[in-house]
Design an enzyme around this catalytic site. Structure first.
Site, mmCIF file in Angstrom:
data_model
loop_
_atom_site.group_PDB
_atom_site.id
_atom_site.type_symbol
_atom_site.label_atom_id
_atom_site.label_comp_id
_atom_site.label_asym_id
_atom_site.label_seq_id
_atom_site.Cartn_x
_atom_site.Cartn_y
_atom_site.Cartn_z
ATOM 1 C CB SER A 58 -0.970 0.017 1.180
ATOM 2 O OG SER A 58 -0.255 0.094 2.387
ATOM 3 C CB ALA A 74 5.036 0.383 -3.093
ATOM 4 C CG ASP A 100 5.227 0.194 5.068
ATOM 5 O OD1 ASP A 100 6.158 -0.119 5.836
ATOM 6 O OD2 ASP A 100 4.265 -0.545 4.827
HETATM 7 O O1 PMV Z 1 3.668 -6.037 8.650
HETATM 8 P P1 PMV Z 1 4.045 -4.617 8.449
HETATM 9 O O2 PMV Z 1 4.949 -4.412 7.315
HETATM 10 O O3 PMV Z 1 2.846 -3.730 8.462
HETATM 11 O O4 PMV Z 1 4.990 -4.204 9.659
HETATM 12 C C1 PMV Z 1 4.548 -4.017 10.945
HETATM 13 C C2 PMV Z 1 5.688 -3.584 11.808
HETATM 14 C C3 PMV Z 1 5.315 -3.440 13.254
HETATM 15 O O5 PMV Z 1 6.517 -3.165 13.955
HETATM 16 C C4 PMV Z 1 4.721 -4.730 13.786
HETATM 17 C C5 PMV Z 1 4.312 -2.331 13.490
HETATM 18 C C6 PMV Z 1 4.831 -0.912 13.257
HETATM 19 O O6 PMV Z 1 3.993 0.010 13.130
HETATM 20 O O7 PMV Z 1 6.055 -0.678 13.245
#
Ligand code: PMV
Length: 324
Positions: free
Chosen positions: A113, A115, A156
């Site tokens: 999402s 990207a 992200d």
């Molecule tokens: O699964 P993803 O890529 O949404 O990563 C979550 C990472 C966590 O540390 C579990 C939550 C966060 O907001 O950092």
């Protein structure tokens, strides 16, 4: 005129979950990308077609599904929000045709999402003759990410915008890491979709019930991430692999692993991976393995029996856009 932009997905190499409580996380862009094409259309509607096999059109607040039914709105809304953010920022109105093609599997922790949001923002900017700065792309991608993740840490969209690898710490922000060569990794997708928020809540409960133990794990997580930064700089794959295994032990202790992840991690290690762990929220989603180049194929073959393997490389390439 047509504008196209693409942006990379990501994997968390170290520190997921513990990052929520202040430990550093290490994240890297991967050479799986989302690609967004935009064109102007008459009127004010924003029409979005996605290679997920869904399509819909937004005319102000009215949504009309074209393929896939009314429930597709939730999936397409963040793309509409990304486009709207740019139009508002540039003070421009008008309709758009948006086509999204993503090589990043959705809802398994690979940053699809983020990207898509970043690529949409860059493409819409390009369409109107503005090559938005990376800072602007990052800023304008926040609202669509907020729609998807509610309280996004911003990891992200940072990694999709800038590419490369970063050390991210809640209170200290982002620091780019200069990794010289791509890391040879294999991703294993369990195909089990999950919500990051549910896993974060699970950890919060575990922490509440095991406060002292959690404090101790936090210290270990901190140490692992710091050592990993140094190992990355030295390109010390052996050490990185060991640290990944240690990190997985912590994640298993706070109960965010999953039998399928455990199986895949075990299979990768047996096939010669230097280290393997879940990546992202856990509870399903993906795992990653680090392997010497001559073992990558064996790891892929071994993972195939348990999960969907995705051979990927880390990449320096962040968002790119062009128009013609
Ligand atoms: O699964 P993803 O890529 O949404 O990563 C979550 C990472 C966590 O540390 C579990 C939550 C966060 O907001 O950092």
């Amino acid at each position: 005129m047509i504008a196209v932009a693409s942006a990379p997905g990501k994997v968390i190499l170290f520190g997921e979950h513990f990052v929520v409580y202040g430990a550093p996380a290490i994240v890297t862009a991967i050479d799986r990308r989302a690609k967004v094409t935009v064109e102007r259309r008459d009127g004010n509607a924003i029409k979005i077609v996605s290679d997920l096999g869904i399509a819909g059109s937004f005319d102000d607040e009215r949504y009309k599904s074209i393929i896939g039914g009314p429930r597709t709105r939730e999936k397409l809304e963040p793309i509409r929000i990304a486009a709207r953010e740019v139009l508002e920022d540039l003070g421009i109105g008008g309709g758009l045709d948006i086509l999204v093609r993503s090589g990043i599997p959705a809802a398994v922790g690979l940053g699809s999402s983020g990207a898509i949001a970043v690529a949409t923002v860059a493409a819409v900017g390009r369409l109107f003759g503005r090559k938005l700065s990376r800072e602007d792309i990052f800023r304008l991608s926040y609202e669509p990410e907020k729609f998807v993740h509610k309280y996004p840490s911003g990891i992200d969209q940072t990694i999709s915008t800038y590419g490369g690898a970063i050390r991210y710490e809640r209170d200290k922000g982002t620091k780019p890491l200069r990794v010289k060569r791509p890391l040879p990794i294999v991703i294993g997708n369990t195909g089990i979709l999950r919500r990051t928020g549910d896993l974060v809540a699970r950890v919060k409960r575990w922490k509440g019930e095991n406060q002292e133990h959690f404090d101790q794990l936090m210290k270990e997580a901190q140490r692992i991430s710091e050592l990993a930064v140094e190992a990355l700089m030295r390109e010390d794959l052996l050490e990185l692999g060991l640290l990944m295994n240690e990190n997985q032990r912590l994640l298993d202790t706070i109960e965010v692993s999953h039998p399928m992840l455990d199986k895949a991690i075990e299979a990768a290690r047996k096939a010669g991976a230097l280290g393997a762990k879940l990546t992202g929220g856990g509870g399903g989603g993906c795992m990653i393995a680090l392997a010497p180049l001559d073992k990558i194929e064996a790891v892929v073959r071994s993972l195939e029996k348990v999960v969907e393997p995705i051979a990927a490389k880390t990449t320096k390439k962040g968002v790119i856009s062009l128009s013609f």
